[in-house]
Design a protein around this motif. Structure first.
Motif, PDB file in Angstrom:
ATOM      1  N   SER A   6     -38.911  28.906  18.393  1.00  0.00           N
ATOM      2  CA  SER A   6     -39.593  28.102  17.388  1.00  0.00           C
ATOM      3  C   SER A   6     -39.700  26.631  17.784  1.00  0.00           C
ATOM      4  N   PHE A   7     -38.917  26.187  18.740  1.00  0.00           N
ATOM      5  CA  PHE A   7     -38.943  24.782  19.158  1.00  0.00           C
ATOM      6  C   PHE A   7     -40.112  24.562  20.116  1.00  0.00           C
ATOM      7  N   ASN A   8     -41.111  23.853  19.627  1.00  0.00           N
ATOM      8  CA  ASN A   8     -42.314  23.602  20.424  1.00  0.00           C
ATOM      9  C   ASN A   8     -42.218  22.206  21.039  1.00  0.00           C
ATOM     10  N   ALA A   9     -41.648  22.134  22.241  1.00  0.00           N
ATOM     11  CA  ALA A   9     -41.402  20.845  22.887  1.00  0.00           C
ATOM     12  C   ALA A   9     -42.689  20.057  23.086  1.00  0.00           C
ATOM     13  N   GLU A  10     -43.756  20.734  23.479  1.00  0.00           N
ATOM     14  CA  GLU A  10     -45.022  20.043  23.728  1.00  0.00           C
ATOM     15  C   GLU A  10     -45.545  19.376  22.464  1.00  0.00           C
ATOM     16  N   LYS A  11     -45.565  20.131  21.359  1.00  0.00           N
ATOM     17  CA  LYS A  11     -46.073  19.593  20.101  1.00  0.00           C
ATOM     18  C   LYS A  11     -45.188  18.462  19.587  1.00  0.00           C
ATOM     19  N   ASN A  13     -43.222  16.519  21.346  1.00  0.00           N
ATOM     20  CA  ASN A  13     -43.421  15.368  22.231  1.00  0.00           C
ATOM     21  C   ASN A  13     -44.692  14.608  21.834  1.00  0.00           C
ATOM     22  N   GLN A  14     -45.780  15.318  21.667  1.00  0.00           N
ATOM     23  CA  GLN A  14     -47.044  14.680  21.305  1.00  0.00           C
ATOM     24  C   GLN A  14     -46.935  13.977  19.941  1.00  0.00           C
ATOM     25  N   HIS A  15     -46.240  14.618  19.011  1.00  0.00           N
ATOM     26  CA  HIS A  15     -46.099  14.059  17.663  1.00  0.00           C
ATOM     27  C   HIS A  15     -45.331  12.741  17.691  1.00  0.00           C
ATOM     28  N   ILE A  16     -44.213  12.711  18.420  1.00  0.00           N
ATOM     29  CA  ILE A  16     -43.401  11.498  18.459  1.00  0.00           C
ATOM     30  C   ILE A  16     -44.129  10.373  19.176  1.00  0.00           C
ATOM     31  N   VAL A  17     -44.790  10.686  20.280  1.00  0.00           N
ATOM     32  CA  VAL A  17     -45.513   9.662  21.031  1.00  0.00           C
ATOM     33  C   VAL A  17     -46.625   9.051  20.171  1.00  0.00           C
ATOM     34  N   LEU A 180     -35.860  18.843  24.541  1.00  0.00           N
ATOM     35  CA  LEU A 180     -37.012  17.975  24.777  1.00  0.00           C
ATOM     36  C   LEU A 180     -36.812  17.151  26.051  1.00  0.00           C
ATOM     37  N   ALA A 181     -35.592  16.707  26.293  1.00  0.00           N
ATOM     38  CA  ALA A 181     -35.300  15.950  27.512  1.00  0.00           C
ATOM     39  C   ALA A 181     -35.507  16.816  28.751  1.00  0.00           C
ATOM     40  N   THR A 182     -35.135  18.083  28.664  1.00  0.00           N
ATOM     41  CA  THR A 182     -35.357  19.016  29.769  1.00  0.00           C
ATOM     42  C   THR A 182     -36.848  19.195  30.019  1.00  0.00           C
ATOM     43  N   TYR A 183     -37.608  19.350  28.949  1.00  0.00           N
ATOM     44  CA  TYR A 183     -39.062  19.507  29.039  1.00  0.00           C
ATOM     45  C   TYR A 183     -39.707  18.299  29.710  1.00  0.00           C
TER      46      TYR A 183
END
Length: 268
Positions: A6-11, A13-17, A180-183
């Motif tokens: 369920s953890f969508n790292a890409e989404k 990441n984009q959201h926080i940026v 997220l850091a790994t991604y």
């Protein structure tokens, strides 16, 4: 632990940026300043800021810093500068100013309380330093606290690392920070390092100070939200939930707005 399904790292990441960029644009500031500790939270935060395209100033602030922390911080900054041309780097050597300041203050016999107070003083000196760099550059001081630290056990210094303009990762659990850091390809040396605030001369880890690791604290945070108590468990689980609840209670003063004594209108 983070549910990888369920953890969508890409989404995320984009959201926080986008959130960072929108906030900076609306605030009419030029960029971000992040204190780099050699730990995963500051590495992730600076990587997120760098992705906005705005100037991102990474600041080293050494106060009797262990060499391992320094190496990890430099490795991360070097990698980030190669990836993002908008990343800047400054170093503030604060050991002498800190020692000079401490010499002007009284020493007490309670060594534990003295060491804690000095550790918090180190964090507050770093906060002052970050705001200096933010002020001369027109940048925002960007917080590096995660959800467990900021809203679970209150594991940060009030007006130290808690003194920031915005907090991009404060809704991420520590396991989510790791994911997220790994991604985002944060250096392996940082990903595997034991979390530490770097505020003690003997380099105590976060687990040494808290009495539980972040996976345990995330579990306790989840169980506490369900209304569970230590009496519902036994052994290590009961101990961890007790640790979590105690820290959550005594650190509420960090998590709630500053109390204001409201004066009745008829008194004015």
């Amino acid at each position: 632990m983070t549910n990888s399904t369920s953890f969508n790292a890409e989404k995320i990441n984009q959201h926080i940026v986008k959130w960072l960029l929108d906030y900076a644009t609306n605030a009419k500031v030029k960029g971000f300043v992040v204190g780099i500790s050699g730990g995963i939270d500051s590495a992730l935060t600076s990587t997120l800021c760098a992705q906005t395209g705005l100037p991102t100033l990474c600041v080293e602030m050494h106060i009797h810093q262990p060499e391992s922390h320094v190496r990890r911080g430099l490795e991360h900054i070097s990698q980030l500068k190669k990836r993002f041309p908008n990343v800047l780097h400054e170093k503030a050597e604060l050991t002498i100013p800190f020692d000079t300041f401490i010499k002007q203050l009284p020493i007490i016999e309670n060594e534990e309380l003295l060491n804690l107070t000095r550790a918090n003083t180190r964090a507050r000196l770093r906060m002052t330093t970050l705001y200096y760099f933010a002020g001369i550059n027109g940048f925002l001081v960007t917080g590096t606290g995660n959800k467990v630290e900021d809203f679970g056990v209150g594991f940060y210094t009030k007006y130290g690392d808690g003194g920031v303009d915005l907090s991009p990762i404060a809704d991420l659990l520590k396991s989510e920070v790791r994911a997220l850091a790994t991604y985002l390809n944060v250096p392996e040396s940082i990903l595997i390092a034991k979390p530490t605030d770097g505020l003690y001369v003997n380099d105590l880890t976060d687990e040494d100070q808290i009495g539980a690791n972040y996976d345990e604290l995330e579990w306790a945070m989840h169980e506490d939200k369900k209304g569970k108590t230590s009496a519902d468990f036994s052994g290590r689980e009961a101990e961890v939930l007790s640790i979590y609840k105690r820290l959550n209670q005594i650190n509420q003063h960090k998590m709630i707005p500053i109390p204001v004594c409201a004066i009745p209108n008829e008194y004015k």
